[in-house]
Design a protein around this motif. Structure first.
Motif, PDB file in Angstrom:
ATOM      1  N   THR A  95     -23.502 -79.535  39.313  1.00 16.50           N
ATOM      2  CA  THR A  95     -23.055 -79.641  37.914  1.00 16.50           C
ATOM      3  C   THR A  95     -21.722 -78.929  37.680  1.00 16.50           C
ATOM      4  O   THR A  95     -20.932 -79.374  36.850  1.00 16.50           O
ATOM      5  CB  THR A  95     -24.115 -79.079  36.945  1.00 16.50           C
ATOM      6  OG1 THR A  95     -24.412 -77.727  37.301  1.00 16.50           O
ATOM      7  CG2 THR A  95     -25.382 -79.909  36.989  1.00 16.50           C
ATOM      8  N   THR A  99     -18.830 -81.044  36.348  1.00 17.21           N
ATOM      9  CA  THR A  99     -18.164 -80.686  35.080  1.00 17.21           C
ATOM     10  C   THR A  99     -16.660 -80.588  35.266  1.00 17.21           C
ATOM     11  O   THR A  99     -15.880 -81.074  34.431  1.00 17.21           O
ATOM     12  CB  THR A  99     -18.724 -79.347  34.550  1.00 17.21           C
ATOM     13  OG1 THR A  99     -20.136 -79.442  34.459  1.00 17.21           O
ATOM     14  CG2 THR A  99     -18.155 -79.007  33.181  1.00 17.21           C
ATOM     15  N   ALA A 102     -15.421 -84.087  35.441  1.00 21.23           N
ATOM     16  CA  ALA A 102     -15.472 -84.733  34.121  1.00 21.23           C
ATOM     17  C   ALA A 102     -14.357 -84.206  33.228  1.00 21.23           C
ATOM     18  O   ALA A 102     -13.665 -84.984  32.550  1.00 21.23           O
ATOM     19  CB  ALA A 102     -16.834 -84.490  33.480  1.00 21.23           C
ATOM     20  N   MET A 103     -14.182 -82.885  33.235  1.00 20.45           N
ATOM     21  CA  MET A 103     -13.162 -82.297  32.366  1.00 20.45           C
ATOM     22  C   MET A 103     -11.775 -82.700  32.833  1.00 20.45           C
ATOM     23  O   MET A 103     -10.879 -82.949  32.024  1.00 20.45           O
ATOM     24  CB  MET A 103     -13.290 -80.763  32.361  1.00 20.45           C
ATOM     25  CG  MET A 103     -14.559 -80.228  31.728  1.00 20.45           C
ATOM     26  SD  MET A 103     -14.935 -80.927  30.111  1.00 20.45           S
ATOM     27  CE  MET A 103     -13.533 -80.397  29.169  1.00 20.45           C
ATOM     28  N   GLY A 159     -19.887 -86.689  37.042  1.00 25.28           N
ATOM     29  CA  GLY A 159     -18.509 -86.388  36.638  1.00 25.28           C
ATOM     30  C   GLY A 159     -17.883 -87.558  35.910  1.00 25.28           C
ATOM     31  O   GLY A 159     -17.242 -87.395  34.870  1.00 25.28           O
ATOM     32  N   TYR A 162     -19.906 -88.131  32.344  1.00 28.73           N
ATOM     33  CA  TYR A 162     -19.637 -87.111  31.325  1.00 28.73           C
ATOM     34  C   TYR A 162     -18.161 -87.053  30.942  1.00 28.73           C
ATOM     35  O   TYR A 162     -17.814 -86.597  29.853  1.00 28.73           O
ATOM     36  CB  TYR A 162     -20.169 -85.753  31.794  1.00 28.73           C
ATOM     37  CG  TYR A 162     -21.652 -85.649  31.525  1.00 28.73           C
ATOM     38  CD1 TYR A 162     -22.572 -86.224  32.391  1.00 28.73           C
ATOM     39  CD2 TYR A 162     -22.124 -85.049  30.363  1.00 28.73           C
ATOM     40  CE1 TYR A 162     -23.921 -86.188  32.138  1.00 28.73           C
ATOM     41  CE2 TYR A 162     -23.485 -85.007  30.095  1.00 28.73           C
ATOM     42  CZ  TYR A 162     -24.374 -85.578  30.976  1.00 28.73           C
ATOM     43  OH  TYR A 162     -25.713 -85.550  30.701  1.00 28.73           O
ATOM     44  N   GLU A 212     -15.657 -77.384  25.152  1.00 22.77           N
ATOM     45  CA  GLU A 212     -16.283 -78.662  25.487  1.00 22.77           C
ATOM     46  C   GLU A 212     -16.841 -78.630  26.911  1.00 22.77           C
ATOM     47  O   GLU A 212     -17.942 -79.128  27.181  1.00 22.77           O
ATOM     48  CB  GLU A 212     -15.232 -79.776  25.346  1.00 22.77           C
ATOM     49  CG  GLU A 212     -15.723 -81.170  25.664  1.00 22.77           C
ATOM     50  CD  GLU A 212     -16.811 -81.658  24.716  1.00 22.77           C
ATOM     51  OE1 GLU A 212     -16.948 -81.082  23.627  1.00 22.77           O
ATOM     52  OE2 GLU A 212     -17.537 -82.592  25.102  1.00 22.77           O
ATOM     53  N   GLY A 213     -16.089 -78.007  27.813  1.00 21.30           N
ATOM     54  CA  GLY A 213     -16.532 -77.904  29.203  1.00 21.30           C
ATOM     55  C   GLY A 213     -17.848 -77.149  29.307  1.00 21.30           C
ATOM     56  O   GLY A 213     -18.748 -77.558  30.058  1.00 21.30           O
ATOM     57  N   ARG A 216     -20.580 -79.431  28.045  1.00 15.05           N
ATOM     58  CA  ARG A 216     -20.833 -80.519  29.002  1.00 15.05           C
ATOM     59  C   ARG A 216     -21.623 -80.001  30.206  1.00 15.05           C
ATOM     60  O   ARG A 216     -22.482 -80.680  30.751  1.00 15.05           O
ATOM     61  CB  ARG A 216     -19.517 -81.126  29.508  1.00 15.05           C
ATOM     62  CG  ARG A 216     -18.754 -81.889  28.493  1.00 15.05           C
ATOM     63  CD  ARG A 216     -19.384 -83.237  28.179  1.00 15.05           C
ATOM     64  NE  ARG A 216     -19.084 -83.583  26.796  1.00 15.05           N
ATOM     65  CZ  ARG A 216     -19.805 -84.371  26.027  1.00 15.05           C
ATOM     66  NH1 ARG A 216     -20.914 -84.909  26.499  1.00 15.05           N
ATOM     67  NH2 ARG A 216     -19.467 -84.613  24.799  1.00 15.05           N
ATOM     68  N   TRP A 217     -21.292 -78.791  30.628  1.00 19.03           N
ATOM     69  CA  TRP A 217     -21.972 -78.202  31.789  1.00 19.03           C
ATOM     70  C   TRP A 217     -23.479 -78.069  31.486  1.00 19.03           C
ATOM     71  O   TRP A 217     -24.325 -78.432  32.300  1.00 19.03           O
ATOM     72  CB  TRP A 217     -21.341 -76.844  32.107  1.00 19.03           C
ATOM     73  CG  TRP A 217     -21.886 -76.176  33.338  1.00 19.03           C
ATOM     74  CD1 TRP A 217     -22.550 -76.788  34.363  1.00 19.03           C
ATOM     75  CD2 TRP A 217     -21.810 -74.794  33.657  1.00 19.03           C
ATOM     76  NE1 TRP A 217     -22.897 -75.857  35.313  1.00 19.03           N
ATOM     77  CE2 TRP A 217     -22.454 -74.629  34.909  1.00 19.03           C
ATOM     78  CE3 TRP A 217     -21.252 -73.682  33.027  1.00 19.03           C
ATOM     79  CZ2 TRP A 217     -22.556 -73.383  35.516  1.00 19.03           C
ATOM     80  CZ3 TRP A 217     -21.355 -72.452  33.653  1.00 19.03           C
ATOM     81  CH2 TRP A 217     -22.012 -72.296  34.870  1.00 19.03           C
ATOM     82  N   TRP A 219     -25.238 -79.745  29.302  1.00 19.16           N
ATOM     83  CA  TRP A 219     -25.866 -81.070  29.214  1.00 19.16           C
ATOM     84  C   TRP A 219     -26.028 -81.679  30.606  1.00 19.16           C
ATOM     85  O   TRP A 219     -27.005 -82.357  30.897  1.00 19.16           O
ATOM     86  CB  TRP A 219     -25.024 -81.993  28.325  1.00 19.16           C
ATOM     87  CG  TRP A 219     -25.099 -81.618  26.858  1.00 19.16           C
ATOM     88  CD1 TRP A 219     -26.117 -80.963  26.247  1.00 19.16           C
ATOM     89  CD2 TRP A 219     -24.123 -81.879  25.862  1.00 19.16           C
ATOM     90  NE1 TRP A 219     -25.837 -80.785  24.915  1.00 19.16           N
ATOM     91  CE2 TRP A 219     -24.623 -81.338  24.650  1.00 19.16           C
ATOM     92  CE3 TRP A 219     -22.883 -82.488  25.838  1.00 19.16           C
ATOM     93  CZ2 TRP A 219     -23.921 -81.409  23.447  1.00 19.16           C
ATOM     94  CZ3 TRP A 219     -22.187 -82.561  24.652  1.00 19.16           C
ATOM     95  CH2 TRP A 219     -22.707 -82.034  23.471  1.00 19.16           C
ATOM     96  N   MET A 220     -25.025 -81.419  31.450  1.00 18.45           N
ATOM     97  CA  MET A 220     -25.097 -81.986  32.794  1.00 18.45           C
ATOM     98  C   MET A 220     -26.246 -81.363  33.593  1.00 18.45           C
ATOM     99  O   MET A 220     -26.914 -82.029  34.380  1.00 18.45           O
ATOM    100  CB  MET A 220     -23.765 -81.781  33.517  1.00 18.45           C
ATOM    101  CG  MET A 220     -23.576 -82.752  34.670  1.00 18.45           C
ATOM    102  SD  MET A 220     -22.033 -82.517  35.547  1.00 18.45           S
ATOM    103  CE  MET A 220     -20.852 -83.270  34.451  1.00 18.45           C
TER     104      MET A 220
END
Lengths: 293, 498
Positions: A95, A99, A102-103, A159, A162, A212-213, A216-217, A219-220
């Protein structure tokens, strides 16, 4: 008595201001400590486990917590304490990398679209809307069941998926700045779009992106554990909290400890990330309620 | 006159109470689950490779069925006898049996049902078992003779096969969806991925079934089935692990029983695929197993009876005694001889259809590691497992229900059999199978079946660690399910009192 009212006072850096603000929040400190503890345990778990986390013992199946086995044993006689310590490593590795991916791609795409605007922005944002409308779990299961369950597949899939939501956030944050003077000035100077993104926009939306990161982390992690729970994440015998919960859910009323400890570990990590991100956002002066989603 | 009148009144009252009890029992829906193993392509054709296992047991009748001890007993056939050389068998049929479409059972229907088993278009797994049937001669409307290609002393055992169901003549093209049989329940709605509904067949030859309705509900995940049972959404489940039995200790809600059966779960290696085409490799992969430990860890202590890769269970008259202690040095030596001295990596595919599979592989991982074999578990989707993974990947998990020795040996290991999942092909083995079937002397026949089991231990590709005790859980309000293996249950007697 003299006083030098003209001596310039050094202003604390932005990072120090944020840190000071966070230190004043008890919730922030507790959540950060738990998060740090999780990270340390994940790194050093192989040296901390009292038992081999894969060793099965037919004579000690489903034993309750005791001096030998602090968290008890599971349905194959394995030490749950050792497995719980080890159970976060794969989740955190996948994750964290997921993340970052994704970011990275989500932010760059979002900022670029915010800067460029026009038809490209319009079309791509509709595509983003369409992708976001697909139920995320189905989306993940489809890809993983087709390509496989290797770590790199999970990292790339999580990645990518998200990152789609990050595009909206980054674009929304960018739109606040594209019409500002310093961006106009950069355009007039003839700076390339890439330079404007890198030097003018990214530093300004970084606060939003960091918060946001964090979100997201968390949630991931939940998504990753859900995949493991459904049998599409980590493959046995690698210990993983989601997998441990799935394995023992059928006997929760007989041996609650086998489900309880991995569930506690997973939830404490997710809550600590959430609270830390929340506290970070507040310290930055961001109002998450108004943040674009 | 008074005593006579009283007797009539009392008799009427008793009759009334019996009728009332039967009526109370008749109410209710019996619900059980299946694993959607063919992803919704489950067929009501009883001999189809993707047969709908549970639904078909309710819809159809066989000529011969198991009695409570598992021995052949009359179902549609009233009696049978063999010729002196066991190449011809004569069966007399029960009269007054009706199919769900209202037609009467005749010998023509039996002839049609038995002869279509060999139809190559169907590619039925039963063909390997009943390929010995050459033709069926109708002697009269309720009498027939089965002519065999060679002698077979145990034909009635083969006719007990859960798929050898009798269907109406010429119904083969539609049977997959109509399900017209002469069983206690008839099809109301077919939905393998959802709920398949069966209604009681009032004209069933043993009388009206005790339940009004049977619902066969598609639940792919074994754990989810147990949860559904706990939540009261099912009345019957038979794949419950020994450790989970404690969940059903509440006698006011559940009844449980554990029955020694010939069911087995196994890991099978394709003998036509490298490196498992090397007999030394597959012997080594089976020798390294501590079967007693595997059974304890997967099914609990006393969860079954250890088997040395023989599919023939301990209750079968032809089971032979083989010793197979874990032997890591010998396994290592065999692997080294085969060129895998530095170790071997094995990918095993499994899903959640059976609760034992993944745990079995986890135990195997640990045991195999001691011989330098790295086992990777590859998890596949439960629904569609039988159509998409089994007999496709080189190493897979499998399950088999109880079968007589001759049946299972022919069905699972004869060259070319459609469910020969190890792709075992050995002319000598096939010859022994033929010899065993034709041998009329019991002791000699038993010795031949023993040789066949020894051959599987030496050369086979199936790791059969033990035969399971079947843990069955029923709702407390269910009656009529005898504590016998599934094929001996009389489904028409099963009742659920609401």
């Amino acid at each position: 008595m003299t006083s030098d009212t003209h001596t310039p006072v050094a202003r604390p850096s932005r990072a120090r201001q944020v840190w000071r603000s966070m230190r004043r929040s008890r919730a922030a400190m507790v959540s950060l400590s738990i998060l740090l503890l999780h990270l340390l345990l994940a790194v050093f778990a192989p040296w901390l486990t009292p038992w081999d986390w894969t060793a099965q013992d037919g004579y000690n199946m489903l034993q309750g917590p005791s001096a030998q086995h602090w968290f008890g044993t599971d349905n194959m006689g394995r030490d749950i304490f050792s497995r719980t310590l080890m159970g976060g490593r794969e989740a955190l590795k996948v994750t964290l990398l997921g993340t970052l991916l994704a970011m990275g791609w989500g932010s760059l795409t979002g900022i670029s679209l915010g800067l460029l605007g026009g038809r490209l922005d319009e079309w791509l944002m509709r595509a983003v809307d369409a992708l976001l409308a697909i139920p995320w779990l189905l989306f993940l299961l489809l890809i993983i069941s087709t390509v496989g369950q290797q770590s790199w597949v999970l990292i790339l899939t999580l990645g990518f998926f998200y990152g789609i939501a990050v595009i909206r956030v980054a674009r929304g944050a960018t739109l606040d700045f594209v019409a500002r003077d310093f961006v106009m000035a950069a355009r007039v100077r003839g700076e390339s779009n890439w330079t404007i993104v890198r030097q003018e926009l990214l530093p300004n939306v970084l606060d939003t992106l960091l918060v946001e990161g964090g979100m997201r982390w968390a949630w991931m992690l939940l998504a990753f554990s859900s995949l493991s729970f459904l049998g599409f994440g980590v493959v046995p015998p690698t210990p993983d909290w989601g997998l441990m919960i799935a394995d023992t859910r059928g006997i929760i009323s007989i041996a609650p400890w086998a489900t309880l400890f991995p569930a506690l570990a997973l939830s404490s990590l997710i809550i600590s990330i959430n609270l830390s991100a929340d506290a970070f956002g507040k310290a930055m002066g961001l109002d998450r309620a108004k943040a674009p989603v | 006159m008074k005593p006579l009148l009283s007797a009539v009144v009392v008799s009427a009252a008793l009759l009334g109470s019996v009728t009332a009890t039967e009526s109370a029992l008749a109410a209710g829906t019996f619900r059980l689950a299946h694993d959607v193993g063919y992803a919704g392509a489950e067929s009501l054709d009883p001999i189809s490779p993707s047969r709908f296992f549970y639904a078909n047991q309710f819809l159809y009748s066989r000529l011969v069925r198991q009695d409570m001890e598992g021995q052949p007993s009359p179902e549609l056939a009233l009696n049978w006898r063999a010729s002196a050389d066991a190449t011809q068998w004569t069966f007399e049929l029960r009269k007054g049996v009706k199919f769900h479409d209202g037609s009467d059972l005749t010998a023509e229907d039996v002839k049609y049902s038995l002869e279509r088993i060999k139809d190559p278009k169907i590619d039925s797994p039963v063909a390997a078992v009943l390929g010995v049937i050459d033709s069926v001669t109708v002697l009269n409307s309720h009498k027939l003779r089965i002519n065999l290609t060679s002698a077979h002393a145990d034909l009635p055992l083969l006719l007990m096969d859960y798929r050898v169901r009798i269907i109406p003549q010429d119904s083969g093209d539609t049977i997959a969806t109509t399900g017209v049989g002469s069983g206690p329940f008839m099809l109301d709605e077919l939905d393998p991925e959802g709920t398949t509904v069966l209604k009681a067949f009032d004209q069933y030859w043993e009388g009206k079934p005790a339940s009004d309705t049977v619902e066969v509900i598609g639940i792919a995940d074994a754990q989810a089935r147990v949860q559904a049972l706990l939540a009261g959404q099912l009345d019957f489940e038979d794949s419950v692990l020994g450790q989970q039995m404690a969940l059903f200790a509440d006698k006011s809600r559940f009844q449980t029983n554990s029955i020694a059966t010939g069911e087995w779960r196994a890991l099978v290696f394709r003998t036509d695929t490298a490196p498992y085409n090397d007999v030394r490799v597959r012997k080594a992969l089976r020798m390294l197993v501590d079967r007693e430990q595997m059974m304890t860890l997967v099914s609990g202590k006393g969860g079954g009876t250890v088997a040395c890769d023989t599919p023939v269970w301990s209750g079968d008259q032809y089971r032979t005694q083989i010793e197979c202690p874990q032997d890591i040095p010998a396994a290592k030596a065999l692997l080294k001889e085969a060129g895998y001295g530095d170790g071997l990596e094995v990918d095993i595919y499994a899903a959640d259809n059976e609760p034992e599979w993944i745990r079995m592989i986890e135990v195997y991982q640990q045991q195999a590691a001691r011989a330098g074999v790295k086992v990777n578990l590859k998890i596949a989707a439960s629904d569609g497992y039988w159509s998409d993974v089994w007999m496709k990947e080189p190493v897979v998990a499998t399950r088999w229900s109880q079968r007589p020795a001759d049946q299972v040996l022919n069905e699972a290991f004869r060259s070319g059999a459609s469910w020969n999942e190890t792709f075992f092909s050995n002319a000598g083995f096939d010859g022994l199978l033929d010899q065993a079937r034709q041998e009329l002397d019991y002791d000699k026949r038993k010795a031949l079946y023993g040789k066949l089991q020894q051959a599987l231990w030496q050369q086979g590709g199936a790791l059969v660690p033990y035969h399971l005790n079947q843990n069955r859980v029923l709702g407390a309000n269910v009656s009529g399910v005898d504590p016998v293996e599934n094929f001996s249950i009389r489904w028409n007697k099963v009742a659920v009192v609401d």
